[in-house]
Write an enzyme that holds these catalytic residues in place. Structure first.
Site, PDB file in Angstrom:
ATOM      1  N   CYS A 271      31.077  31.362 -26.757  1.00 14.04           N
ATOM      2  CA  CYS A 271      31.382  32.623 -26.071  1.00 14.04           C
ATOM      3  C   CYS A 271      32.016  32.463 -24.694  1.00 14.04           C
ATOM      4  CB  CYS A 271      30.117  33.456 -25.968  1.00 14.04           C
ATOM      5  SG  CYS A 271      29.408  33.796 -27.578  1.00 14.04           S
TER       6      CYS A 271
HETATM    7  C1  UGA Z   1      26.648  34.076 -23.586  1.00 18.28           C
HETATM    8  C2  UGA Z   1      26.127  35.202 -22.664  1.00 18.28           C
HETATM    9  O1  UGA Z   1      25.113  34.666 -21.801  1.00 18.28           O
HETATM   10  C3  UGA Z   1      25.537  36.348 -23.495  1.00 18.28           C
HETATM   11  O2  UGA Z   1      25.145  37.420 -22.636  1.00 18.28           O
HETATM   12  C4  UGA Z   1      26.602  36.859 -24.457  1.00 18.28           C
HETATM   13  O3  UGA Z   1      26.108  37.901 -25.280  1.00 18.28           O
HETATM   14  C5  UGA Z   1      27.063  35.697 -25.337  1.00 18.28           C
HETATM   15  O4  UGA Z   1      27.590  34.641 -24.503  1.00 18.28           O
HETATM   16  C6  UGA Z   1      28.143  36.209 -26.246  1.00 18.28           C
HETATM   17  O5  UGA Z   1      29.196  36.633 -25.732  1.00 18.28           O
HETATM   18  O6  UGA Z   1      27.921  36.322 -27.462  1.00 18.28           O
HETATM   19  P1  UGA Z   1      25.492  32.098 -24.985  1.00 18.28           P
HETATM   20  O7  UGA Z   1      26.862  31.549 -25.106  1.00 18.28           O
HETATM   21  O8  UGA Z   1      24.667  32.250 -26.215  1.00 18.28           O
HETATM   22  O9  UGA Z   1      25.532  33.562 -24.299  1.00 18.28           O
HETATM   23  O10 UGA Z   1      24.641  31.167 -24.015  1.00 18.28           O
HETATM   24  P2  UGA Z   1      24.434  31.076 -22.414  1.00 18.28           P
HETATM   25  O11 UGA Z   1      22.992  31.099 -22.149  1.00 18.28           O
HETATM   26  O12 UGA Z   1      25.283  32.060 -21.702  1.00 18.28           O
HETATM   27  O13 UGA Z   1      24.964  29.598 -22.097  1.00 18.28           O
HETATM   28  C7  UGA Z   1      26.348  29.281 -22.136  1.00 18.28           C
HETATM   29  C8  UGA Z   1      26.584  27.921 -21.534  1.00 18.28           C
HETATM   30  O14 UGA Z   1      26.400  27.949 -20.123  1.00 18.28           O
HETATM   31  C9  UGA Z   1      25.659  26.819 -22.056  1.00 18.28           C
HETATM   32  O15 UGA Z   1      26.412  25.640 -22.253  1.00 18.28           O
HETATM   33  C10 UGA Z   1      24.649  26.636 -20.937  1.00 18.28           C
HETATM   34  O16 UGA Z   1      24.073  25.371 -20.901  1.00 18.28           O
HETATM   35  C11 UGA Z   1      25.527  26.901 -19.720  1.00 18.28           C
HETATM   36  N1  UGA Z   1      24.769  27.343 -18.540  1.00 18.28           N
HETATM   37  C12 UGA Z   1      24.096  28.519 -18.544  1.00 18.28           C
HETATM   38  C13 UGA Z   1      24.781  26.558 -17.401  1.00 18.28           C
HETATM   39  O17 UGA Z   1      25.398  25.479 -17.353  1.00 18.28           O
HETATM   40  N2  UGA Z   1      24.087  26.987 -16.306  1.00 18.28           N
HETATM   41  C14 UGA Z   1      23.418  28.169 -16.280  1.00 18.28           C
HETATM   42  O18 UGA Z   1      22.816  28.495 -15.234  1.00 18.28           O
HETATM   43  C15 UGA Z   1      23.414  28.944 -17.442  1.00 18.28           C
END
Ligand code: UGA
Length: 438
Positions: free
Chosen positions: A269
């Site tokens: 995403c």
């Molecule tokens: C993301 C959004 O957070 C959701 O709100 C949205 O609905 C979704 O995309 C979508 O569009 O369907 P997701 O991709 O499942 O959700 O996961 P995230 O928790 O956002 O993590 C994304 C990436 O960012 C991961 O690789 C995670 O490790 C990284 N991340 C996240 C960080 O490096 N640091 C952070 O503080 C948070």
């Protein structure tokens, strides 16, 4: 009231499982026969915490799974479109699944007396619902929006790894419609599902689409911001990016979430939606300077890891490197857009030997790298004989690693991209993104 859900991926299946387990009458549809068989045998087609138990519950109550679009259209009052919109090589999103699903609905609608509300949950660029999906349904059904059906945009905000909890308890519902009546009907449905306290915002479809894109772009921006600070911390002895994040996160204008520095954001995403926004901005004549910087900053994180590795090991050719964590985030088996996969590809180009471990994502990784890398049977086995271990995904099991676990490493060098180990407790060479030298 009967609910149809088309596309049983993370969004669609979680929604179907939650609705079904709450007793809503639901028909879930997917075109993948194998997936349908798996779901019908009460197994989740992918790993997602809590999903399988909700699915079992839903199937024993009021969830039915089908391959037949006719059945959905003839019976359902609301039809949610939750098919994937993956990234094409060009950077644009692939709308083919959404277009096909819309056409199937339209064709079935032609001979149906139902006037369903068709709800687009899939992530699309602003204008897609009105300019692409509505005309396809109108053409294939021979009916007009507002008359034979009503279309609404209703973006989804759930995260993989907490899809069920997020579906049970969303922070917001956004409803983008063209007229009041269908907007009110969908609002009433959500009130019934979530009760009076849930925040519901109503707007038009293109603004709803923009809200979703802006939301993900902002989350990506937050992560790149902290990764930029992390890079600075690394060059200032004694500095710790987590302490910075903890403190600036207390400021209510900033907030602590999505300030965890790491190897960059991955998944299906954030990277895709950021790229889509960049392409979309350029297409409409805007220069997305900030978004481009967010993307470049994200790409830099992997280079940082390689830099730390080569600074310590020199040439990495023929050196065995262990990569811990393959899924794009913890509590998931999903490797789409995973930074670990990107890292492994670069290391393979440099002719390193790679051993990998992940609690859930080994099978998916094997489908990409086949016999080009070594798949360890256990965490401890993965550490044997390697010259460096890189921690990429913050699985809980990795937080428990201690000195004795590293005894069989050829060189006891750890690069911790998520700072999940504590430097002061370790007697190994330890480097972490976001920590200045001791
Ligand atoms: C993301 C959004 O957070 C959701 O709100 C949205 O609905 C979704 O995309 C979508 O569009 O369907 P997701 O991709 O499942 O959700 O996961 P995230 O928790 O956002 O993590 C994304 C990436 O960012 C991961 O690789 C995670 O490790 C990284 N991340 C996240 C960080 O490096 N640091 C952070 O503080 C948070």
């Amino acid at each position: 009231m009967k609910i149809g859900i088309i596309g049983l991926g993370f969004v669609g299946l979680s929604f179907a499982a939650v609705l079904g387990s709450k007793g809503f009458s639901v028909i879930g549809l997917d075109t993948d026969r194998k997936k349908i068989e798996k779901i019908n045998s009460k197994k989740s087609p992918f790993f997602e915490p809590k999903l399988e138990s909700f699915l079992k519950n839903a199937l024993s109550k009021s969830l039915e799974i089908t391959l037949d679009a006719n059945k959905v259209v003839k019976n359902c009052d609301f039809i949610f479109l939750a098919v994937g919109t993956p990234k094409l090589k060009s950077g644009h999103i692939n709308l083919s699944m959404l277009k096909n699903a819309s056409k199937d609905i339209g064709v079935s609608l032609r001979n149906s007396s139902k006037k369903p509300i068709i709800v687009v949950k899939s992530t699309v660029v602003p204008g897609t619902t009105i300019n692409v999906i509505k005309p396809i349904i109108e053409k294939s059904s021979g009916k007009k929006n507002g008359n034979g059906f009503n279309i609404i945009t209703n973006p989804e905000f759930l995260k993989e790894g907490s899809a069920i909890d997020d579906t049970l308890n969303p922070h917001l519902v956004v409803i983008g419609g063209l007229s009041k009546k269908p907007i009110n009907s969908l609002r009433n449905f959500y009130r019934k599902l979530y009760g009076p306290k849930i925040k519901i915002m109503t707007t038009n479809p293109q603004t709803a689409e923009m809200i979703k894109n802006a939301n993900n772009s902002f989350l990506a921006t937050k992560i790149s911001f902290i990764n930029q600070i992390s890079l600075l911390c690394q060059s200032i002895p004694g500095t710790n990016v987590d302490e910075v994040a903890n403190c600036i996160g207390i400021d209510p204008r900033i907030g602590r979430s999505f300030l965890n520095a790491g190897p960059g954001f991955g998944g299906s995403c954030l990277p895709k939606d950021l790229e889509t926004m960049i392409q979309f901005s350029s297409k409409i004549g805007a220069n997305p300077l900030l978004l481009k910087a967010v993307q470049q900053t994200n790409d830099l994180q992997i280079k940082q890891i390689i830099h730390l590795l080569e600074k310590n090991l020199g040439n990495v050719r023929n050196k065995r490197i262990t990569v811990l964590g393959l899924s794009f985030k913890e509590n998931s088996s999903d490797i789409r857009g995973s930074r670990s996969i990107e890292l492994i590809k670069i290391l393979l180009k440099k002719k390193s030997k790679i051993t990998v471990h992940d609690p859930k994502a080994m099978k998916n990784t094997e489908s990409i790298f086949k016999n080009k890398i070594t798949y360890a049977n256990s965490l401890l086995e993965s550490l044997d004989d390697c010259q460096c271990t890189i921690i990429m995904t913050p699985w809980k099991i990795y937080t428990k690693l201690k000195n004795s676990n590293f005894k069989n490493m050829k060189r006891k060098l750890i690069i911790d991209a998520r700072r999940i180990l504590s430097r002061k407790n370790l007697s190994v060479e330890y480097f972490a993104l976001g920590l200045g030298a001791n």
